[in-house]
Design an enzyme around this catalytic site. Sequence first.
Site, PDB file in Angstrom:
ATOM      1  N   ALA A   1     -22.573 -10.395   6.316  1.00 47.33           N
ATOM      2  CA  ALA A   1     -22.338  -8.945   6.079  1.00 47.33           C
ATOM      3  C   ALA A   1     -20.779  -8.859   6.615  1.00 47.33           C
ATOM      4  O   ALA A   1     -20.447  -7.725   6.399  1.00 47.33           O
ATOM      5  CB  ALA A   1     -23.085  -8.311   6.980  1.00 47.33           C
TER       6      ALA A   1
ATOM      7  N   GLY B   1     -25.640   4.527   8.413  1.00 45.95           N
ATOM      8  CA  GLY B   1     -26.586   4.833   9.236  1.00 45.95           C
ATOM      9  C   GLY B   1     -27.280   3.708   9.754  1.00 45.95           C
ATOM     10  O   GLY B   1     -27.610   3.025   8.887  1.00 45.95           O
ATOM     11  N   LYS B   2     -27.357   3.378  10.940  1.00 48.21           N
ATOM     12  CA  LYS B   2     -27.922   2.308  11.433  1.00 48.21           C
ATOM     13  C   LYS B   2     -29.471   2.161  11.212  1.00 48.21           C
ATOM     14  O   LYS B   2     -29.902   1.014  10.572  1.00 48.21           O
ATOM     15  CB  LYS B   2     -28.100   2.093  12.756  1.00 48.21           C
ATOM     16  CG  LYS B   2     -26.506   2.096  13.712  1.00 48.21           C
ATOM     17  CD  LYS B   2     -26.482   1.845  14.994  1.00 48.21           C
ATOM     18  CE  LYS B   2     -25.086   2.042  15.583  1.00 48.21           C
ATOM     19  NZ  LYS B   2     -24.066   1.158  15.024  1.00 48.21           N
TER      20      LYS B   2
ATOM     21  N   ASP C   1     -26.473  -4.377  12.110  1.00 48.03           N
ATOM     22  CA  ASP C   1     -27.550  -3.848  11.194  1.00 48.03           C
ATOM     23  C   ASP C   1     -28.234  -5.250  10.160  1.00 48.03           C
ATOM     24  O   ASP C   1     -29.292  -4.972  10.158  1.00 48.03           O
ATOM     25  CB  ASP C   1     -27.363  -2.723  10.433  1.00 48.03           C
ATOM     26  CG  ASP C   1     -26.858  -1.760  11.276  1.00 48.03           C
ATOM     27  OD1 ASP C   1     -27.264  -1.506  12.444  1.00 48.03           O
ATOM     28  OD2 ASP C   1     -25.944  -0.722  10.933  1.00 48.03           O
TER      29      ASP C   1
HETATM   30  O1  RIB Z   1     -23.939   0.167  12.352  1.00 43.74           O
HETATM   31  C1  RIB Z   1     -23.071   0.816  11.559  1.00 43.74           C
HETATM   32  C2  RIB Z   1     -23.059   2.120  11.238  1.00 43.74           C
HETATM   33  O2  RIB Z   1     -23.219   2.843  12.446  1.00 43.74           O
HETATM   34  C3  RIB Z   1     -22.667   2.797  10.305  1.00 43.74           C
HETATM   35  O3  RIB Z   1     -23.129   2.825   9.026  1.00 43.74           O
HETATM   36  C4  RIB Z   1     -22.350   4.251  10.793  1.00 43.74           C
HETATM   37  O4  RIB Z   1     -23.129   4.999   9.753  1.00 43.74           O
HETATM   38  C5  RIB Z   1     -23.138   4.373  12.085  1.00 43.74           C
HETATM   39  O5  RIB Z   1     -24.159   4.705  12.126  1.00 43.74           O
END
Ligand code: RIB
EC number: 2.7.1.15
Length: 299
Positions: free
Chosen positions: A275, A37-38, A245
């Site tokens: 990363a 999740g971002k 991220d």
């Molecule tokens: O930016 C990468 C993320 O995008 C992943 O971890 C996935 O969960 C999506 O939200």
Amino acid sequence: MITVFGSINLDLVVVLPRLPKAGETVSGPDHQTFPGGKGANQALAARRAGADVRMIGAVGQDAFGALALSNMRSADVDLAGVRSLTGSTGLALIGVDAAGENQIIVASGANARVDSSWLVGGSNAGGLLMLQGEIPFPETERSIGHARNAGADVFWNPAPVPSEDLSGLLEGITTLVVNEGEAADIASRLGISGDPDAFVDRLADETHAIVVTLGARGVLAGKGPDRIQIGSPDIEPVDTTGAGDAFCGALAAALDAGTAFERALREGVAAGALACTATGAQSSAPAKEDISRLADQIV
Ligand code: RIB
């Protein structure tokens, strides 16, 4: 202190020989399961880069909720603002090809039901609110209002770019971070040029820093009259998932610590490159010392 108001997912990752086209099935070996999740990725990346971080968001009351939070919990991200809602945790289905490129399908789950009122009293003067694009845009907009009222800066990475009206794009925003595709999308909707240089020139001013990430070519940024371009170090990419991220988390951590803008960008670029060297969006988020060491080597 950094407050992240954003998505929390569980990522199911399959490494593939190539990414599928529409209607096609491509098989890989075993799947791997990672917290993602971002929002959560950026919270963890900022924490690993040295910031104090609190996460505000939601998971579902299912088997994935605790796992989705596990890395943030181990890293001492403050999770008091994360709610457990009935229904499912956000889920991302991710294919990664031999070159490390990815394709992501997201089921929003509990992320679609977060509420900006959870933030009231959660941002602080001198602090930083970090936002992405995986929670409902009206909640993002309202959270910007709460943060500004509290005297906090706002760092927005609109990924994915919301489909709503973007005419007030920079209202309340201190730092905007987009990749080239997001810049082109936003630009076409605002009727401006999507060329990264032109995009930065058009939107950057004394109160808004604009950053366009260029993948393996590094980053282009503007703040006031200053224009900064930083190249990316050479790496062998294994999985680019979460590189953006990691960039955002490290950049925000550096800015929150009062680091000069150019050095903060350098640390973001170093974190984004590091990363890419391991599978999984969070497992590859680098530590402060590694970020610093590589940032020192970037010319
Ligand atoms: O930016 C990468 C993320 O995008 C992943 O971890 C996935 O969960 C999506 O939200």
